[in-house]
Design an enzyme around this catalytic site. Structure first.
Site, PDB file in Angstrom:
ATOM      1  N   TYR A 164       1.980 -15.804 -42.357  1.00  0.00           N
ATOM      2  CA  TYR A 164       1.112 -16.987 -42.429  1.00  0.00           C
ATOM      3  C   TYR A 164      -0.020 -16.777 -43.423  1.00  0.00           C
ATOM      4  O   TYR A 164      -0.208 -17.566 -44.352  1.00  0.00           O
ATOM      5  CB  TYR A 164       0.540 -17.334 -41.041  1.00  0.00           C
ATOM      6  CG  TYR A 164      -0.692 -18.202 -41.129  1.00  0.00           C
ATOM      7  CD1 TYR A 164      -0.603 -19.491 -41.655  1.00  0.00           C
ATOM      8  CD2 TYR A 164      -1.945 -17.730 -40.748  1.00  0.00           C
ATOM      9  CE1 TYR A 164      -1.731 -20.285 -41.793  1.00  0.00           C
ATOM     10  CE2 TYR A 164      -3.073 -18.519 -40.880  1.00  0.00           C
ATOM     11  CZ  TYR A 164      -2.967 -19.792 -41.406  1.00  0.00           C
ATOM     12  OH  TYR A 164      -4.081 -20.567 -41.552  1.00  0.00           O
ATOM     13  N   LYS A 171      -0.961 -18.567 -47.118  1.00  0.00           N
ATOM     14  CA  LYS A 171      -2.221 -19.259 -47.434  1.00  0.00           C
ATOM     15  C   LYS A 171      -2.900 -18.606 -48.640  1.00  0.00           C
ATOM     16  O   LYS A 171      -3.465 -19.306 -49.490  1.00  0.00           O
ATOM     17  CB  LYS A 171      -3.172 -19.246 -46.227  1.00  0.00           C
ATOM     18  CG  LYS A 171      -2.723 -20.101 -45.059  1.00  0.00           C
ATOM     19  CD  LYS A 171      -2.654 -21.590 -45.374  1.00  0.00           C
ATOM     20  CE  LYS A 171      -4.031 -22.234 -45.479  1.00  0.00           C
ATOM     21  NZ  LYS A 171      -3.900 -23.718 -45.717  1.00  0.00           N
ATOM     22  N   THR A 222      -8.241 -20.394 -45.058  1.00  0.00           N
ATOM     23  CA  THR A 222      -8.564 -19.662 -43.832  1.00  0.00           C
ATOM     24  C   THR A 222      -9.180 -18.302 -44.147  1.00  0.00           C
ATOM     25  O   THR A 222      -8.844 -17.697 -45.174  1.00  0.00           O
ATOM     26  CB  THR A 222      -7.275 -19.455 -43.005  1.00  0.00           C
ATOM     27  OG1 THR A 222      -7.502 -18.455 -42.013  1.00  0.00           O
ATOM     28  CG2 THR A 222      -6.118 -18.973 -43.865  1.00  0.00           C
ATOM     29  N   ASP A 223     -10.012 -17.809 -43.240  1.00  0.00           N
ATOM     30  CA  ASP A 223     -10.560 -16.453 -43.416  1.00  0.00           C
ATOM     31  C   ASP A 223      -9.471 -15.387 -43.315  1.00  0.00           C
ATOM     32  O   ASP A 223      -9.687 -14.241 -43.710  1.00  0.00           O
ATOM     33  CB  ASP A 223     -11.686 -16.177 -42.396  1.00  0.00           C
ATOM     34  CG  ASP A 223     -11.263 -16.318 -40.935  1.00  0.00           C
ATOM     35  OD1 ASP A 223     -10.103 -16.652 -40.661  1.00  0.00           O
ATOM     36  OD2 ASP A 223     -12.126 -16.092 -40.054  1.00  0.00           O
ATOM     37  N   GLU A 224      -8.302 -15.755 -42.782  1.00  0.00           N
ATOM     38  CA  GLU A 224      -7.242 -14.750 -42.591  1.00  0.00           C
ATOM     39  C   GLU A 224      -6.723 -14.205 -43.917  1.00  0.00           C
ATOM     40  O   GLU A 224      -6.099 -13.135 -43.943  1.00  0.00           O
ATOM     41  CB  GLU A 224      -6.100 -15.332 -41.757  1.00  0.00           C
ATOM     42  CG  GLU A 224      -6.590 -15.722 -40.380  1.00  0.00           C
ATOM     43  CD  GLU A 224      -5.488 -16.031 -39.387  1.00  0.00           C
ATOM     44  OE1 GLU A 224      -4.392 -15.481 -39.491  1.00  0.00           O
ATOM     45  OE2 GLU A 224      -5.745 -16.851 -38.486  1.00  0.00           O
ATOM     46  N   ARG A 270     -12.695 -13.068 -32.800  1.00  0.00           N
ATOM     47  CA  ARG A 270     -12.597 -14.187 -33.734  1.00  0.00           C
ATOM     48  C   ARG A 270     -13.964 -14.871 -33.795  1.00  0.00           C
ATOM     49  O   ARG A 270     -14.742 -14.799 -32.842  1.00  0.00           O
ATOM     50  CB  ARG A 270     -11.530 -15.204 -33.263  1.00  0.00           C
ATOM     51  CG  ARG A 270     -10.114 -14.625 -33.166  1.00  0.00           C
ATOM     52  CD  ARG A 270      -9.566 -14.328 -34.536  1.00  0.00           C
ATOM     53  NE  ARG A 270      -8.199 -13.850 -34.574  1.00  0.00           N
ATOM     54  CZ  ARG A 270      -7.854 -12.556 -34.611  1.00  0.00           C
ATOM     55  NH1 ARG A 270      -8.777 -11.618 -34.560  1.00  0.00           N
ATOM     56  NH2 ARG A 270      -6.595 -12.210 -34.711  1.00  0.00           N
TER      57      ARG A 270
HETATM   58  P1  TYD Z   1      -4.654 -17.883 -32.503  1.00  0.00           P
HETATM   59  O1  TYD Z   1      -5.197 -19.082 -31.809  1.00  0.00           O
HETATM   60  O2  TYD Z   1      -3.166 -17.787 -32.675  1.00  0.00           O
HETATM   61  O3  TYD Z   1      -5.408 -17.775 -33.902  1.00  0.00           O
HETATM   62  P2  TYD Z   1      -5.366 -16.600 -35.044  1.00  0.00           P
HETATM   63  O4  TYD Z   1      -4.224 -15.697 -34.778  1.00  0.00           O
HETATM   64  O5  TYD Z   1      -5.167 -17.395 -36.270  1.00  0.00           O
HETATM   65  O6  TYD Z   1      -6.703 -15.933 -34.958  1.00  0.00           O
HETATM   66  O7  TYD Z   1      -5.111 -16.572 -31.735  1.00  0.00           O
HETATM   67  C1  TYD Z   1      -6.467 -16.248 -31.553  1.00  0.00           C
HETATM   68  C2  TYD Z   1      -6.521 -14.885 -30.907  1.00  0.00           C
HETATM   69  O8  TYD Z   1      -5.955 -14.961 -29.593  1.00  0.00           O
HETATM   70  C3  TYD Z   1      -5.695 -13.831 -31.633  1.00  0.00           C
HETATM   71  O9  TYD Z   1      -6.385 -12.572 -31.559  1.00  0.00           O
HETATM   72  C4  TYD Z   1      -4.408 -13.749 -30.847  1.00  0.00           C
HETATM   73  C5  TYD Z   1      -4.857 -14.073 -29.425  1.00  0.00           C
HETATM   74  N1  TYD Z   1      -3.830 -14.755 -28.589  1.00  0.00           N
HETATM   75  C6  TYD Z   1      -3.467 -14.189 -27.350  1.00  0.00           C
HETATM   76  O10 TYD Z   1      -3.970 -13.128 -26.932  1.00  0.00           O
HETATM   77  N2  TYD Z   1      -2.505 -14.851 -26.618  1.00  0.00           N
HETATM   78  C7  TYD Z   1      -1.912 -16.006 -27.035  1.00  0.00           C
HETATM   79  O11 TYD Z   1      -1.028 -16.538 -26.320  1.00  0.00           O
HETATM   80  C8  TYD Z   1      -2.326 -16.578 -28.298  1.00  0.00           C
HETATM   81  C9  TYD Z   1      -1.715 -17.849 -28.805  1.00  0.00           C
HETATM   82  C10 TYD Z   1      -3.301 -15.908 -29.030  1.00  0.00           C
END
Ligand code: TYD
Length: 284
Positions: A99, A103, A74-76, A163
């Site tokens: 997380y 990774k 992942t890019d994270e 994102r």
């Molecule tokens: P997510 O799908 O959990 O992916 P990641 O954290 O791996 O990027 O979240 C994407 C973005 O959306 C992240 O900035 C967190 C935000 N988010 C919310 O604002 N509300 C939510 O309920 C969730 C699940 C994520």
């Protein structure tokens, strides 16, 4: 794993399996380190034992021809970006959540098996995936699911986090390209060239579903929340000829449609354990 490797003459392992949700990793970090790091080592060891020409010799670096282990990462692992810049394959690893740390740890173990044992590996680091069959713990399916049921849409912080969205089919095509043409030992970043703020996506979902913006509910921010991710695709596009086919507009419409057409799949997986997770995560 031993049994599976003994039964089937695998020549390729693509390790997709992981605990992958940041919010869950905040609640239960140990689970993430065990599944993602020790799980990776388990697969690497099984592949190595079955692919090595002299399996008992730790110092031998000779493998059956054509075998390949691919780690889906992942890019994270690169941490967070400000307004400017993009992640390349040489950006230092700087994970911020349990997380992404798990990774990054797994990626380093994969790298070490290549350096120490000569195992032919690749690592792919993708941006945020979306598309059919995504579990509704993740942003897009969670918001579609809640909007359909007229439930509040929980936006973390100001909703301006960015994102880079990649359609799952484009991601799979990138993995196929790496398996076909990638050089052993190399890392390839995979991104969709689709940077969007969370709130933009949420508004789009509401519009597509004909639901009111009053469903948006700003909630407490995720601790350690990464502000922006963006991937520089240059290596995989120039060296392997892959590029994303989906525009976000087409991908998100198809995805919303898919969720509308598969209510039984969503109902089945959002009963039981999902309810308990949702209450723990959002209702407290
Ligand atoms: P997510 O799908 O959990 O992916 P990641 O954290 O791996 O990027 O979240 C994407 C973005 O959306 C992240 O900035 C967190 C935000 N988010 C919310 O604002 N509300 C939510 O309920 C969730 C699940 C994520």
């Amino acid at each position: 794993m031993e049994k599976l490797f003994a039964e089937h003459d695998f020549d390729t392992v693509v390790h997709f399996a992981a605990e992958s949700h940041v919010d869950r990793s905040i609640l239960e970090p140990e689970l993430f380190l065990t599944t993602n790091i020790v799980g990776t080592q388990t697969l690497l060891d099984a592949a190595m034992r079955h692919w090595k020409l002299s399996p008992d010799d730790k110092y031998s670096r000779e493998y059956k021809p054509g075998v390949r282990y691919l780690q889906v990462s992942t890019d994270e692992v690169y941490g967070a970006l400000g307004r400017e810049g993009m992640f390349t394959e040489t950006t230092p690893l700087s994970p911020n959540s349990p997380y992404s740390a798990s990774k990054a740890g797994a990626d380093l173990v994969v790298r070490a098996y290549h350096e120490t044992y000569g195992l032919p590996v690749n690592i792919t680091r993708c941006s945020n995936n979306y598309g059919p069959y995504q579990f509704p713990e993740k942003l897009i399916p969670l918001m579609i699911h809640n909007a359909r049921k007229d439930r509040p849409l929980p936006v973390y912080g100001d909703g301006l986090q960015i994102r880079d969205w990649l359609h799952v089919r484009d991601h799979c095509a990138a993995i196929a390209a790496v398996l076909e043409k990638g050089e052993a030992g190399q890392v390839y970043n995979v991104g969709g060239n689709n940077e969007k703020a969370n709130i933009e996506i949420i508004r789009l979902i509401l519009k597509e579903l004909g639901k009111p913006e009053s469903l948006i509910s700003y909630v407490k921010d995720r601790p350690g929340h990464d502000r922006r991710y963006a991937i520089d695709n240059t290596k995989i596009t120039t060296l392997l000829g892959w590029r994303p086919e989906y525009t976000f507009e087409k991908g998100i419409r198809e995805t919303i449609q898919w969720y509308l057409e598969h209510p039984e799949w969503v109902e089945r997986i959002t009963s039981g354990e999902y309810q308990r997770y949702y209450e723990k995560m959002y209702l407290n």
